[in-house]
Design a protein around this motif. Structure first.
Motif, short mmCIF file in Angstrom:
data_model
loop_
_atom_site.label_atom_id
_atom_site.label_comp_id
_atom_site.label_asym_id
_atom_site.label_seq_id
_atom_site.Cartn_x
_atom_site.Cartn_y
_atom_site.Cartn_z
N ILE A 287 -14.41 -2.28 1.89
CA ILE A 287 -14.22 -1.65 3.19
C ILE A 287 -13.04 -0.68 3.12
N MET A 288 -12.01 -1.04 2.35
CA MET A 288 -10.89 -0.11 2.17
C MET A 288 -11.41 1.19 1.56
N MET A 289 -12.31 1.07 0.57
CA MET A 289 -12.84 2.27 -0.09
C MET A 289 -13.66 3.11 0.89
N GLU A 290 -14.55 2.44 1.63
CA GLU A 290 -15.40 3.18 2.58
C GLU A 290 -14.53 3.89 3.62
N MET A 291 -13.52 3.19 4.12
CA MET A 291 -12.63 3.79 5.13
C MET A 291 -11.82 4.92 4.52
N PHE A 292 -11.34 4.69 3.29
CA PHE A 292 -10.52 5.73 2.62
C PHE A 292 -11.34 6.99 2.42
N GLU A 293 -12.56 6.83 1.93
CA GLU A 293 -13.42 8.00 1.66
C GLU A 293 -13.78 8.72 2.96
N ALA A 294 -13.83 7.98 4.06
CA ALA A 294 -14.19 8.60 5.35
C ALA A 294 -12.94 9.14 6.05
N GLY A 295 -11.77 8.96 5.41
CA GLY A 295 -10.52 9.45 6.01
C GLY A 295 -10.01 8.54 7.11
N GLU A 296 -10.72 7.42 7.33
CA GLU A 296 -10.37 6.54 8.45
C GLU A 296 -9.11 5.72 8.15
N LEU A 297 -8.90 5.41 6.85
CA LEU A 297 -7.77 4.54 6.52
C LEU A 297 -6.45 5.25 6.79
N LYS A 298 -6.37 6.49 6.34
CA LYS A 298 -5.15 7.26 6.55
C LYS A 298 -4.90 7.45 8.05
N GLN A 299 -6.00 7.76 8.76
CA GLN A 299 -5.91 7.98 10.21
C GLN A 299 -5.39 6.72 10.90
N LEU A 300 -5.91 5.56 10.47
CA LEU A 300 -5.48 4.30 11.08
C LEU A 300 -4.00 4.06 10.82
N MET A 301 -3.58 4.32 9.57
CA MET A 301 -2.17 4.11 9.22
C MET A 301 -1.27 5.01 10.07
N ASP A 302 -1.72 6.26 10.27
CA ASP A 302 -0.92 7.19 11.10
C ASP A 302 -0.87 6.69 12.54
N GLU A 303 -2.06 6.32 13.06
CA GLU A 303 -2.13 5.86 14.46
C GLU A 303 -1.21 4.66 14.69
N LYS A 304 -1.17 3.77 13.67
CA LYS A 304 -0.37 2.54 13.85
C LYS A 304 1.08 2.76 13.40
N GLN A 305 1.40 4.05 13.12
CA GLN A 305 2.76 4.45 12.70
C GLN A 305 3.31 3.54 11.60
N VAL A 306 2.53 3.43 10.55
CA VAL A 306 2.96 2.62 9.40
C VAL A 306 3.94 3.46 8.57
N ALA A 307 5.02 2.82 8.12
CA ALA A 307 6.07 3.53 7.37
C ALA A 307 5.52 4.06 6.05
N LYS A 308 6.02 5.21 5.66
CA LYS A 308 5.61 5.80 4.39
C LYS A 308 6.32 5.07 3.24
N ALA A 309 5.69 5.16 2.06
CA ALA A 309 6.34 4.57 0.88
C ALA A 309 7.50 5.48 0.49
N GLU A 310 8.58 4.86 -0.07
CA GLU A 310 9.68 5.70 -0.55
C GLU A 310 9.22 6.41 -1.81
N SER A 311 9.34 7.75 -1.83
CA SER A 311 8.85 8.42 -3.06
C SER A 311 9.97 8.59 -4.06
#
Lengths: 77, 110
Positions: B86-110
């Motif tokens: 499901i992570m793959m399906e969501m990632f490929e559909a752009g939904e995973l990133k969108q969800l992370m943004d919507e839920k204001q999840v912190a970015k990884a330290e680069s």
């Protein structure tokens, strides 16, 4: 103890009448399968709910007898 | 609530993003777990992981907790999202990133 493709398909088709199941062997060992399931029962359901229907069809075999199943699901268009 | 359930609940609610997996992000011990790690790394979000191979009680308890029979399992803001398919399906559909943004999840330290 790995599972044969036709056994997996039979279980899914029995639990989800009208389902179309496409199997792909990932490792040639009857233990790592990919399945694409198209079923009318998926219509309107979330991905998690769709995958759960397939896992329920496989019962306790998922994660036991059947080690790995890469799953994609969709409702018929 | 059983002891293992409350332990899991604390982990799930105590971290924005937590992946229950086999092994660690650096040394995943299963193809599906390593795929889940790769997807999260691509999303560029900070996440915690739990190596279920080190804790048999959690390894079984997590399956009952989410009523999901396999590992890995991803939780975002306390909510079960799914396994690596499901992570793959969501990632490929752009939904995973969108969800992370919507839920204001912190970015990884680069």
């Amino acid at each position: 103890m790995p599972m044969k493709s036709e056994d997996i398909v039979a279980l899914i088709e029995e639990a989800l009448p009208g389902a179309k199941v496409e199997m792909r062997d990932l490792a040639g060992d009857n233990d790592h399968w990919a399945a694409k399931v198209t079923a009318p029962q998926f219509a309107g359901k979330t991905r998690v709910a769709q995958h759960k229907l397939v896992y329920d069809a496989l019962g306790s075999r998922m994660g036991g007898e059947l080690h790995a199943l890469q799953l994609t699901t969709q409702a018929p268009n | 609530m059983s002891d293992v359930n409350s332990r899991i609940s604390d982990i799930v609610k105590g971290n924005d993003v937590v992946l229950f997996m086999k092994g660690t992000p650096l040394f995943p011990q299963c193809g599906f777990s390593s795929r889940a790690v790769a997807i999260l790394d691509h999303c560029g979000v900070a996440y915690d992981s739990v190596d279920v191979l080190q804790d048999m009680e959690i390894r079984q308890g997590i399956k009952a907790y989410s009523d999901w029979p396999t590992i890995p399992q991803l939780y975002v803001k306390g909510e079960f999202l799914g396994g690596s398919d499901i992570m793959m399906e969501m990632f490929e559909a752009g939904e995973l990133k969108q969800l992370m943004d919507e839920k204001q999840v912190a970015k990884a330290e680069s």
